[in-house]
Design a protein around this motif. Structure first.
Motif: not given
Length: 642
Positions: A176-181, A235-238, A362-369, A391-396
């Motif tokens: 339910t959230q935009f979360r990295r951890f 997740d500060v990219s959202v 999105m690894s530049a913003l630290g969005t990885k496990t 894992l790393v977050q990938h957006r297209i």
């Protein structure tokens, strides 16, 4: 209703051996930055004094009693698994007392120390220490102490219940959230633990007595209290966004969003592989683009299944609607990103795939496990952490995708076109898709089918990658889900079978038919089968699929009769697959092989037979109702979101 014990067993089974522990408490505190200005911290507190002292160190949060007030996202199988207390930002808006979508962290409180779900090893044991080998003719050392520790996760019934409670809250929190951890606290009697969660696993601290050593609990809460959003896992990219009234109504109408639904801004990286560091005038090129869209609806599934989100967004720069996709992909140099795959597909002019605009990690913003980094720590007593993969977050961003498969108008829109895309990618680029599902088939505004979802694809020559189980469970082949084939490689026949499952599910569910409701539901239950996750992270199940394909002539699929051409096609396609699951046919083929003719297995080693059946049997749009298929039924979304 399923028993609570069964639901709890399923919950912990969805998170198999992903708990890494037991991390020293002082080391765990380093997950959060140090913070100054803390109040005076007492060394000891009584249980009666606990709540007032907790609030003293959470001044930026509202500490709310959420027990007995469930959020729908934490109701699993009819049973409530809400946290005991929730921490909300003081200025946040929330729907009800328990709102996992607004919670910053949560606390689960159990009355007894016997309900602690973990068993700590002695504090001075180094689990990387080698164990002497008893055999003289072998190497001096062959294992570590980690391989002989009994088990970090307790098998006691009360412990299992607590662990299931933790997993249920975590599933809802990330869904339910935009979360990295995220972080949670577990209190069992007078003992406490801290837990760090990400999409790869969880790191658990050693337990400590918070009544006699309250300073540790206070320090963690104060650091969390003062930490910026990014350090708390947001997740500060959202970001929430508001538009001018005139623009707001236009964007909402184009995206089909209600007037009261929140809008968010999404950052998507540019295509770094083709980007130039500077533009023609010498200015630094943009590294990210910005899009506006809704919050995607949550799916009630395990944290490990929450890998992909996709929906339409508004491109304010180009002033058009595009398709946004976010994936948590395996972070390995040996695997291609989905962006790289789309570039290859377009360079080879593979037809019937979406137009790729740009995207990247999105690894530049630290969005990885990072959970996997601790699996070899000296204090980690949990063996077999091969399942905890980075894992790393990938957006297209894609173009041309107007709607998903459940809204097709004619079968021709997707059956022939997407199978052609799959065939050419396989034959010309050697790529095996490995994730054929309803979600990965899109429809353009002209009604053309598109094959999407290439994040799981692998070169057919890379056997080490094909050993890793990939795909969407309801559409995955019965062979890949079979417990007896754990070392099985993903082959073309598995993708072809997934196409069949998509066809059966879509046609039976959405096409108008005189088939009895009970027969229709019986057939659709094949795809709602329960799955178990083994200790290696592999899904086990699919018995219904294997049964109906082993003897399709005697299965319920034969009762699906309308429209006639589609019903005949499904039966003919089913007849291709008994060789995978019928032991008698396998035995006959092994002992009567005739090289002059293709065997049943040969027909599944290439696309030609399935393609020929589809081309001959699928009706064209001529004579088909000029009406969207979803208009025939009121569709109820199942637990997988389709």
């Amino acid at each position: 209703m399923t028993s609570k014990d069964a639901i709890e067993s399923k919950l912990i089974g969805s998170f198999p051996r992903r708990f890494i522990g037991a991390m020293p408490v002082h080391q765990f505190l380093d997950f959060l930055p140090e913070a100054n200005g803390r109040p005076v911290m007492p060394n000891m507190v009584s249980l009666e004094e606990l709540l007032p002292f907790l609030r003293k160190f959470t001044t930026n949060f509202d500490l709310v009693d959420t027990s007995g007030r469930p959020d729908p996202s934490v109701v699993v199988g009819g049973y409530e698994f809400q946290p005991t207390m929730g921490l909300y930002k003081s200025e946040s808006t929330r729907q009800g007392v328990t709102d996992m979508s607004a919670m910053e962290a949560w606390i689960i409180i159990k009355p007894s120390i016997q309900q602690d779900p973990f068993i700590d090893p002695p504090s001075d044991v180094d689990f990387t220490a080698p164990v002497p080998c008893p055999e003289e003719d072998l190497l001096p050392y062959w294992d570590t102490k980690r391989d002989y520790y009994p088990r970090f996760e307790s098998s006691d019934k009360q412990s299992i219940s607590t662990r299931a409670h933790m997993v249920a809250c975590t599933n809802a929190f990330f869904a339910t959230q935009f979360r990295r951890f995220g972080f949670s606290i577990l209190l069992c009697g007078s003992r406490a633990r801290f837990v760090y969660w990400d999409r790869s696993g969880a790191v658990v601290s050693r337990r400590f007595d918070y009544t006699s050593n309250f300073i540790l609990l206070a320090e963690f809460l104060w650091r969390l209290n003062r930490a910026p959003p990014g350090d708390r896992g947001v997740d500060v990219s959202v970001i929430p966004i508001s538009l001018q009234e005139s623009q707001d109504s236009v964007v909402r109408e184009l995206l089909g969003i209600g007037s009261s639904d929140p809008l968010y801004g999404y950052i998507v990286p540019v295509d770094t592989a083709v980007q130039k560091p500077q533009d023609a005038e010498g200015r630094t090129s943009t590294t990210h683009h910005f899009y506006i869209g809704p919050r995607p609806p949550p799916k009630q599934c395990s944290l490990l299944e929450q890998r992909t989100r996709s929906f339409h967004v508004w491109d304010p720069a180009q002033k058009r609607v595009v398709f946004f996709k976010e994936t948590w992909r395996l972070h390995s140099q040996d695997t291609n990103t989905e962006s790289e795959v789309y570039r290859k597909l377009h360079s080879r002019r593979i037809p019937n795939i979406p137009t790729f605009e740009h995207g990247g990690d999105m690894s530049a913003l630290g969005t990885k496990t990072i959970t996997h980094l601790f699996s070899e720590a000296w204090w980690c007593c949990t063996p077999n952490h091969k399942a905890c993969l980075p894992l790393v977050q990938h957006r297209i961003i894609l173009r041309d995708v107007e709607r998903n498969l459940s809204t097709f108008k004619t079968p021709e829109q997707f059956l022939t076109r997407v199978t052609v895309a799959h065939q050419e990618a396989y034959e010309y680029l050697g790529l095996l898709h490995r994730n054929i599902s309803m979600e990965n088939i899109g429809i353009t505004s002209e009604g053309r089918g598109l094959l999407m979802g290439w994040e799981c694809c692998s070169p057919k020559s890379r056997e080490e990658l094909l050993e890793v189980q990939m795909g969407t469970l309801p559409c995955m082949s019965g062979a890949l889900l079979d417990q007896s084939t754990q070392d099985k490689h993903h082959v073309l026949a598995d993708d072809l079978e997934s196409f069949l499952h998509v066809m059966v599910y879509t046609m039976v569910r959405y096409l108008p038919s005189a088939t009895k409701i009970e027969d229709r539901n019986t057939l659709l239950q094949i795809f709602d089968e329960e799955y178990v996750i083994d200790e290696g992270g592999r899904a086990i199940g699919g018995s219904h699929k294997r049964k109906y394909l082993a003897e399709p002539a005697f299965h319920i699929v034969k009762k699906f009769t309308v429209p006639p051409k589609i019903a005949a096609l499904l039966r003919e396609l089913c007849e291709l697959f008994p060789i995978r699951y019928n032991a008698t046919l396998q035995l006959i083929e092994r002992h009567t092989r005739e090289t002059r003719f293709k065997t049943r297995s040969d027909l599944l080693a290439c696309h030609s037979e399935m393609m020929a059946l589809v081309r001959l049997s699928v009706p064209s749009s001529e004579g088909w109702p000029d009406k969207d298929i979803r208009d025939f039924y009121t569709i109820t979304v199942n637990k997988y979101g389709f």
